[in-house]
Design a protein around this motif. Structure first.
Motif, PDB file in Angstrom:
ATOM      1  N   ASP A  30     -58.398  10.300  57.219  1.00  0.00           N
ATOM      2  CA  ASP A  30     -57.081   9.280  57.687  1.00  0.00           C
ATOM      3  C   ASP A  30     -55.920   9.543  56.885  1.00  0.00           C
ATOM      4  OD1 ASP A  30     -57.671   7.644  55.710  1.00  0.00           O
ATOM      5  OD2 ASP A  30     -58.780   6.360  56.451  1.00  0.00           O
ATOM      6  N   ALA A  31     -55.091   8.692  57.114  1.00  0.00           N
ATOM      7  CA  ALA A  31     -53.899   8.736  56.350  1.00  0.00           C
ATOM      8  C   ALA A  31     -53.801   8.746  54.949  1.00  0.00           C
ATOM      9  CB  ALA A  31     -52.953   7.834  56.945  1.00  0.00           C
ATOM     10  N   ASP A  32     -55.168   8.097  54.480  1.00  0.00           N
ATOM     11  CA  ASP A  32     -55.322   7.519  53.096  1.00  0.00           C
ATOM     12  C   ASP A  32     -56.213   8.237  52.355  1.00  0.00           C
ATOM     13  OD1 ASP A  32     -53.450   5.455  53.043  1.00  0.00           O
ATOM     14  OD2 ASP A  32     -54.928   4.051  54.254  1.00  0.00           O
ATOM     15  N   PHE A  33     -57.341   8.662  52.918  1.00  0.00           N
ATOM     16  CA  PHE A  33     -58.283   9.624  52.274  1.00  0.00           C
ATOM     17  C   PHE A  33     -58.966  10.472  53.047  1.00  0.00           C
ATOM     18  CE2 PHE A  33     -61.306   6.190  53.606  1.00  0.00           C
ATOM     19  CZ  PHE A  33     -62.294   6.815  54.040  1.00  0.00           C
TER      20      PHE A  33
ATOM     21  N   GLN B  41     -53.220  17.699  40.393  1.00  0.00           N
ATOM     22  CA  GLN B  41     -53.311  18.181  41.844  1.00  0.00           C
ATOM     23  C   GLN B  41     -53.297  17.048  42.767  1.00  0.00           C
ATOM     24  OE1 GLN B  41     -55.574  21.903  42.616  1.00  0.00           O
ATOM     25  NE2 GLN B  41     -56.745  21.243  40.876  1.00  0.00           N
ATOM     26  N   THR B  42     -53.184  17.276  44.277  1.00  0.00           N
ATOM     27  CA  THR B  42     -53.249  16.492  45.199  1.00  0.00           C
ATOM     28  C   THR B  42     -54.711  16.389  45.700  1.00  0.00           C
ATOM     29  OG1 THR B  42     -52.795  17.940  46.846  1.00  0.00           O
ATOM     30  CG2 THR B  42     -50.966  16.799  45.765  1.00  0.00           C
ATOM     31  N   GLY B  43     -55.084  15.475  46.454  1.00  0.00           N
ATOM     32  CA  GLY B  43     -56.259  15.516  47.049  1.00  0.00           C
ATOM     33  C   GLY B  43     -56.614  16.516  47.995  1.00  0.00           C
ATOM     34  N   ARG B  44     -55.495  16.885  48.951  1.00  0.00           N
ATOM     35  CA  ARG B  44     -55.400  17.773  49.799  1.00  0.00           C
ATOM     36  C   ARG B  44     -55.800  19.032  49.338  1.00  0.00           C
ATOM     37  NH1 ARG B  44     -53.361  15.988  54.880  1.00  0.00           N
ATOM     38  NH2 ARG B  44     -52.255  13.942  54.420  1.00  0.00           N
ATOM     39  N   ALA B  45     -55.310  19.493  48.127  1.00  0.00           N
ATOM     40  CA  ALA B  45     -55.593  20.662  47.364  1.00  0.00           C
ATOM     41  C   ALA B  45     -56.875  20.747  46.911  1.00  0.00           C
ATOM     42  CB  ALA B  45     -54.515  20.709  46.242  1.00  0.00           C
ATOM     43  N   VAL B  46     -57.511  19.593  46.425  1.00  0.00           N
ATOM     44  CA  VAL B  46     -58.860  19.765  45.869  1.00  0.00           C
ATOM     45  C   VAL B  46     -59.991  20.042  46.996  1.00  0.00           C
ATOM     46  CG1 VAL B  46     -58.259  18.679  43.656  1.00  0.00           C
ATOM     47  CG2 VAL B  46     -59.085  17.498  45.622  1.00  0.00           C
ATOM     48  N   HIS B  47     -59.512  19.390  48.064  1.00  0.00           N
ATOM     49  CA  HIS B  47     -60.484  19.586  49.354  1.00  0.00           C
ATOM     50  C   HIS B  47     -60.397  20.946  49.808  1.00  0.00           C
ATOM     51  CE1 HIS B  47     -62.552  15.571  50.171  1.00  0.00           C
ATOM     52  NE2 HIS B  47     -61.659  15.468  49.152  1.00  0.00           N
ATOM     53  N   ASP B  48     -59.335  21.465  49.750  1.00  0.00           N
ATOM     54  CA  ASP B  48     -58.993  22.888  50.130  1.00  0.00           C
ATOM     55  C   ASP B  48     -60.059  23.872  49.382  1.00  0.00           C
ATOM     56  OD1 ASP B  48     -57.277  22.332  52.539  1.00  0.00           O
ATOM     57  OD2 ASP B  48     -55.614  22.892  51.331  1.00  0.00           O
ATOM     58  N   SER B  49     -59.987  23.748  48.203  1.00  0.00           N
ATOM     59  CA  SER B  49     -60.582  24.424  47.032  1.00  0.00           C
ATOM     60  C   SER B  49     -62.162  24.136  47.241  1.00  0.00           C
ATOM     61  CB  SER B  49     -60.353  23.995  45.699  1.00  0.00           C
ATOM     62  OG  SER B  49     -58.954  24.376  45.293  1.00  0.00           O
TER      63      SER B  49
ATOM     64  N   TRP C 197     -58.049  10.401  47.539  1.00  0.00           N
ATOM     65  CA  TRP C 197     -57.109   9.790  47.837  1.00  0.00           C
ATOM     66  C   TRP C 197     -56.051  10.995  48.529  1.00  0.00           C
ATOM     67  CZ3 TRP C 197     -54.626   5.297  48.979  1.00  0.00           C
ATOM     68  CH2 TRP C 197     -53.513   5.119  48.636  1.00  0.00           C
ATOM     69  N   GLN C 198     -55.346  10.828  49.398  1.00  0.00           N
ATOM     70  CA  GLN C 198     -54.524  11.882  50.141  1.00  0.00           C
ATOM     71  C   GLN C 198     -52.931  11.648  49.759  1.00  0.00           C
ATOM     72  OE1 GLN C 198     -55.970  14.778  52.283  1.00  0.00           O
ATOM     73  NE2 GLN C 198     -57.261  14.126  50.566  1.00  0.00           N
ATOM     74  N   HIS C 199     -52.689  10.568  49.162  1.00  0.00           N
ATOM     75  CA  HIS C 199     -51.161  10.500  48.948  1.00  0.00           C
ATOM     76  C   HIS C 199     -51.084  11.100  47.307  1.00  0.00           C
ATOM     77  CE1 HIS C 199     -50.719   7.785  52.198  1.00  0.00           C
ATOM     78  NE2 HIS C 199     -51.724   7.347  51.856  1.00  0.00           N
TER      79      HIS C 199
ATOM     80  N   ARG D 211     -64.338  -0.092  52.327  1.00  0.00           N
ATOM     81  CA  ARG D 211     -64.694   0.411  53.472  1.00  0.00           C
ATOM     82  C   ARG D 211     -64.824   2.088  53.189  1.00  0.00           C
ATOM     83  NH1 ARG D 211     -60.573   3.569  56.119  1.00  0.00           N
ATOM     84  NH2 ARG D 211     -60.979   3.968  58.472  1.00  0.00           N
ATOM     85  N   LYS D 212     -64.210   2.402  52.250  1.00  0.00           N
ATOM     86  CA  LYS D 212     -64.367   3.838  51.641  1.00  0.00           C
ATOM     87  C   LYS D 212     -65.792   4.268  51.424  1.00  0.00           C
ATOM     88  CE  LYS D 212     -62.747   5.178  47.864  1.00  0.00           C
ATOM     89  NZ  LYS D 212     -61.930   5.674  46.594  1.00  0.00           N
TER      90      LYS D 212
END
Length: 205
Positions: A182-185, A159-167, A150-152, A31-32
């Protein structure tokens, strides 16, 4: 914490399984990949770069949309699996596979597509800045950059996925043209410089 995760970490994963993350079998991964490909603003690309290609599942799908895909990984066993896949699917003449990490020199020449899928959270913030600068520098004007992670949280990742997307979002010279979360990615698509929307490019708006 090391600058980037030691190749031995990945080699140990592939020593235990030919497909340690289930890229071939899990619906989550299929799906991803489908969402990643659907988010690309162009139907076709000239030359793409995919570091961290693993066993080549996404690589093969990118090759269906590209004249040429340059793909790298640090694990010889993963690259051997990717090479076998390209042969089976008749894509070997469109895919150039090589052993390299994100911190090694990038392939020469420009790309109109750079795909950073599940790789950036292995880098420290300083090394992430270096890699993202290379990504932007290697991207042609109007080219696409895709980030998918991956967001978890994973304790052993720097680092986390959230942090790298902010960068990635903070980079100069890129314009975000699409996003899915979504909740996962988290999936973001950028272009270098302003480009028309898909509908505008086809004269629909």
């Amino acid at each position: 914490m090391v600058s980037a995760m030691d190749p031995g970490y990945f080699e140990s994963m592939y020593a235990e399984s030919a497909d340690p993350w289930g890229f071939d079998d899990r619906w989550y991964e299929r799906r991803k990949y489908a969402l990643t490909l659907a988010a690309l603003p162009r139907p076709h690309y000239r030359r793409a770069f995919e570091p961290g290609c693993s066993i080549g599942v996404l690589t093969a799908q990118l090759a269906e949309r590209c004249d040429r895909v340059v793909a790298t990984d640090v694990v010889p066993r993963a690259l051997a699996s990717a090479r076998d896949r390209m042969q089976r699917e008749g894509l070997a003449d469109r895919v150039e596979l090589g052993r390299a990490s994100l911190l090694d020199p990038w392939p020469a020449g420009a790309f109109d597509l750079v795909v950073l899928s599940e790789v950036l959270y292995y880098l420290t913030p300083a090394d992430l800045g270096t890699v993202l600068a290379r990504a932007v520098d290697s991207l042609e004007e109007g080219g696409s950059l895709v980030a998918v992670h991956w967001q978890h949280p994973v304790p052993e990742y720097p680092q986390t996925g959230r942090a790298v997307h902010d960068s990635v979002a903070a980079l100069d010279g890129l314009q975000r043209v699409g996003s899915y979360r979504d909740a996962d990615f988290h999936l973001d698509v950028y272009t270098r410089g302003a480009t028309p929307s898909v509908a505008a490019a086809e004269g629909l708006s």
